[in-house]
Write an enzyme that holds these catalytic residues in place. Structure first.
Site, mmCIF file in Angstrom:
data_model
loop_
_atom_site.group_PDB
_atom_site.id
_atom_site.type_symbol
_atom_site.label_atom_id
_atom_site.label_comp_id
_atom_site.label_asym_id
_atom_site.label_seq_id
_atom_site.Cartn_x
_atom_site.Cartn_y
_atom_site.Cartn_z
ATOM 1 N N CYS A 62 0.820 -1.211 0.000
ATOM 2 C CA CYS A 62 0.000 0.000 0.000
ATOM 3 C C CYS A 62 0.856 1.264 0.000
ATOM 4 C CB CYS A 62 -0.938 0.004 1.204
ATOM 5 S SG CYS A 62 -0.098 0.301 2.770
ATOM 6 N N ALA A 65 2.946 1.915 3.027
ATOM 7 C CA ALA A 65 4.143 1.068 3.042
ATOM 8 C C ALA A 65 5.264 1.697 2.218
ATOM 9 C CB ALA A 65 3.823 -0.325 2.514
ATOM 10 N N ARG A 96 11.235 -4.638 6.968
ATOM 11 C CA ARG A 96 12.092 -4.528 5.784
ATOM 12 C C ARG A 96 13.527 -4.513 6.287
ATOM 13 N NH1 ARG A 96 13.246 0.338 2.721
ATOM 14 N NH2 ARG A 96 13.479 0.023 0.484
ATOM 15 N N HIS A 194 6.012 6.323 -2.493
ATOM 16 C CA HIS A 194 7.368 6.787 -2.832
ATOM 17 C C HIS A 194 7.322 8.256 -3.226
ATOM 18 C CE1 HIS A 194 8.080 2.427 -4.441
ATOM 19 N NE2 HIS A 194 8.214 2.473 -3.140
HETATM 20 FE FE1 CFM Z 1 13.077 0.231 -5.420
HETATM 21 FE FE2 CFM Z 1 12.487 -2.126 -5.614
HETATM 22 FE FE3 CFM Z 1 11.057 -0.452 -4.093
HETATM 23 FE FE4 CFM Z 1 13.577 -1.178 -3.392
HETATM 24 FE FE5 CFM Z 1 12.598 -3.194 -1.821
HETATM 25 FE FE6 CFM Z 1 11.522 -4.047 -4.110
HETATM 26 FE FE7 CFM Z 1 10.101 -2.468 -2.556
HETATM 27 MO MO1 CFM Z 1 10.625 -4.918 -1.819
HETATM 28 S S1 CFM Z 1 14.442 -1.467 -5.286
HETATM 29 S S2 CFM Z 1 12.591 0.725 -3.338
HETATM 30 S S3 CFM Z 1 14.458 -2.068 -1.611
HETATM 31 S S4 CFM Z 1 11.214 -0.567 -6.210
HETATM 32 S S5 CFM Z 1 12.706 -5.088 -2.694
HETATM 33 S S6 CFM Z 1 12.192 -4.124 -6.264
HETATM 34 S S7 CFM Z 1 9.456 -4.130 -3.652
HETATM 35 S S8 CFM Z 1 10.861 -2.956 -0.620
HETATM 36 S S9 CFM Z 1 9.184 -0.548 -2.914
#
Ligand code: CFM
Length: 540
Positions: A62, A65, A96, A194
């Site tokens: 989500c 997160a 994480r 993000h």
């Molecule tokens: Fe970038 Fe990722 Fe992500 Fe990531 Fe991660 Fe991920 Fe993630 Mo899991 S590199 S920041 S450190 S998009 S592994 S492939 S899914 S937490 S949001």
């Protein structure tokens, strides 16, 4: 059913869609794409960053997160408060594997999980009062220099104004308190979070304090989160190459370092999906150029280091980097030589968040393994097809996320390179402010799948019978019950680092052990012994 090589990608796609109702199949068929590379590196469109169809078991997370857990979570000296019911805070508590290494005098709040623990009372009468109390209580205990507030779903539904609370508390406490409207339901996945976190860090932290250190070649690393110690390995490499890393966004980071990050002369971007907003905004406001790097894989690490050295352009730096690469590659080559024959030609399927499904292909190439199919959970079209498809159309979801208007700072904007110098770098093959996406690096005929779901994952096993499946904890045990090993590429199965030279060696060895273990051949799923499972209800 089919063996790999006997199933064509189009047949595989058809099989994946076969069980769906017509409307669902139509929708999914735009997200399951057979890769084809045409002139000018153009690849087919992959529909992505759209809502998961209700009823389908997605692997996505989500918005909360993505904001709290992913981008801001790894920064140890921001006291982070989840405004919401206790579950959201609890389940994002140290789940994480972003590691951190504070020195003795620094704040480190990462072992804590702070939540306002909303109950019915706040849901009905409003939670702002409780949030204020929580901030004050936390301040009295920890005396932090910065506090961030993360909104969970109910906060948006009842209309608590976390931003006005943050402003009031900033005034009252005299520290940096900022809030984020990152309610879980915003956007279609963690990707929205993000973007919200990028905006908040850019507005509230970046540039708020001057950088006090020195260094000839100063850079920031964007989109590296120190999972399993990846950043530690990269810090070792930069130090050995005389590169000064001012700040990582946000593995092993502090808000103090983020504040001083505009002093850098280059931003390198690892995970494009989670942090491209920051790279763009810093370029516009401060004039810091950026380019994409990949430190997953020994060859990719060497290539990325060479890119950095050519950007700064000093012969002394170029020599240092070359010498370092040569020394590090000795061990890499030695280990690879032993392992390569055992892994060459093995097949992999790989579905990870928004960048690793691309980055890890380099590591598998180094081992001679073949990626038959790959996909992201929540990436956007640019991560698949490259930034040439930008700008994307604003849709009903991206409309929910604020797009900051950023201009050159009248005082602090300083172009690091002239337009001619940038042009020259591009001619040397350094793709400035560019990301070409995952698909150009994949074989033609490989299957690219966005937001893969549970049903499709199981179908893919039957269709391709791969030697290895790479994904996360949600898939792990389902896949392994089929007798196929699964490597978690989110949390690294408690291993790592896998970045840099030492990380590549770790990865080679672990994949060798995993794929060549005999244990998978002995596994029998319950339905293999008795194809028809019989069960009773407890009352029978
Ligand atoms: Fe970038 Fe990722 Fe992500 Fe990531 Fe991660 Fe991920 Fe993630 Mo899991 S590199 S920041 S450190 S998009 S592994 S492939 S899914 S937490 S949001």
């Amino acid at each position: 059913m089919f063996e790999y090589n006997t199933v064509t990608p189009d047949e595989a796609k058809k099989e994946l869609l076969d069980k769906y109702p017509a409307k669902v199949a139509r929708k999914r068929s735009k997200q399951i794409v057979v890769n084809k590379i045409e002139e000018g590196d153009s690849v087919p469109e992959v529909q992505s960053n759209i809502r998961t169809i209700p009823g389908i078991i997605t692997q996505r997370g989500c918005c909360y997160a993505g904001c709290k857990g992913v981008v801001i979570g790894p920064t140890r000296d921001i006291l982070q408060i989840t405004h919401g019911p206790i579950g959201c805070g609890y389940y994002s508590w140290l789940t994480r594997r972003n590691q951190t290494k504070p020195n003795l005098v620094e704040d480190n709040f990462m072992p804590y999980s702070l939540s306002t623990d909303m109950h019915d009372n706040e849901i009905i009468f409003g939670g702002e009062k409780k949030l204020k109390q929580a901030i004050e209580e936390a301040y009295n205990i920890f005396k932090p220099k910065a506090i961030s507030i993360f909104s969970t779903c109910p906060v948006g539904l009842i209309g608590d104004d976390v931003h006005s609370v943050a402003r009031a508390m900033t005034q009252k406490l005299g520290i940096n308190v900022f809030g984020m409207s990152c309610e879980g339901y915003k956007g279609v996945s963690q990707s929205a979070g993000h973007h919200i976190a990028n905006n908040a860090v850019f507005k509230n932290i970046v540039g708020t304090k001057a950088y006090k250190g020195s260094g000839k070649y100063k850079l920031n690393m964007l989109g590296e989160y120190n999972i399993g110690g990846d950043s530690f390995e990269l810090e070792r490499i930069f130090e050995a190459c005389d590169l000064t890393l001012i700040c990582t966004f946000s593995g092993n980071s502090t808000q103090v370092a983020m504040a001083g990050s505009p002093a850098a002369d280059l931003n390198i971007v690892m995970c494009h999906r989670s942090i491209n907003y920051m790279a763009d905004m810093m370029e516009k406001k401060y004039g810091i150029p950026w380019f994409k790097v990949n430190f997953i894989g020994a060859e990719s690490t060497a290539k990325s280091l060479r890119k950095i050295a050519s950007y700064f352009g000093d012969q002394e730096l170029i020599d240092t980097v070359e010498k370092f690469i040569k020394a590090e590659m000795e061990e890499v080559v030695k280990v690879k030589k032993e392992i390569y024959p055992r892994l060459q030609g093995k097949t992999v399927l790989m579905y990870v968040g928004g960048s690793r499904a691309h980055h890890y292909q380099d590591l598998f190439k180094e081992l001679g393994m073949k990626v038959i199919s790959a996909g992201y959970e929540f990436a956007h079209r640019d991560d698949y097809e490259g930034r040439k498809v930008l700008p994307l159309k604003i849709d009903s979801d991206s409309r929910n996320i604020e797009e900051l208007e950023v201009n050159a700072d009248p005082e602090f904007y300083r172009p690091r390179k002239t337009p001619e110098e940038i042009q020259k770098l591009i001619e040397m093959g350094i793709d400035m402010s560019e990301y070409k996406g995952m698909m150009v690096d994949m074989d033609e005929g490989s299957l690219v799948i966005d937001d893969v779901n549970h049903h499709e994952s199981e179908m893919l096993l039957e269709l391709y019978k791969p030697d290895l499946f790479c994904a996360g904890i949600k898939e792990k045990y389902v896949i392994q019950k089929h007798g196929i090993p699964l490597k978690q590429l989110h949390n690294y199965d408690y291993g790592g680092p896998y970045a840099g030279f030492k990380g590549a060696i770790n990865f080679y060895k672990e994949i060798d052990q995993l794929v060549n273990s005999k244990v998978w051949g002995y596994l029998k799923a319950p339905w293999q012994d008795s194809p028809q499972l019989i069960a009773n209800y407890v009352w029978e």
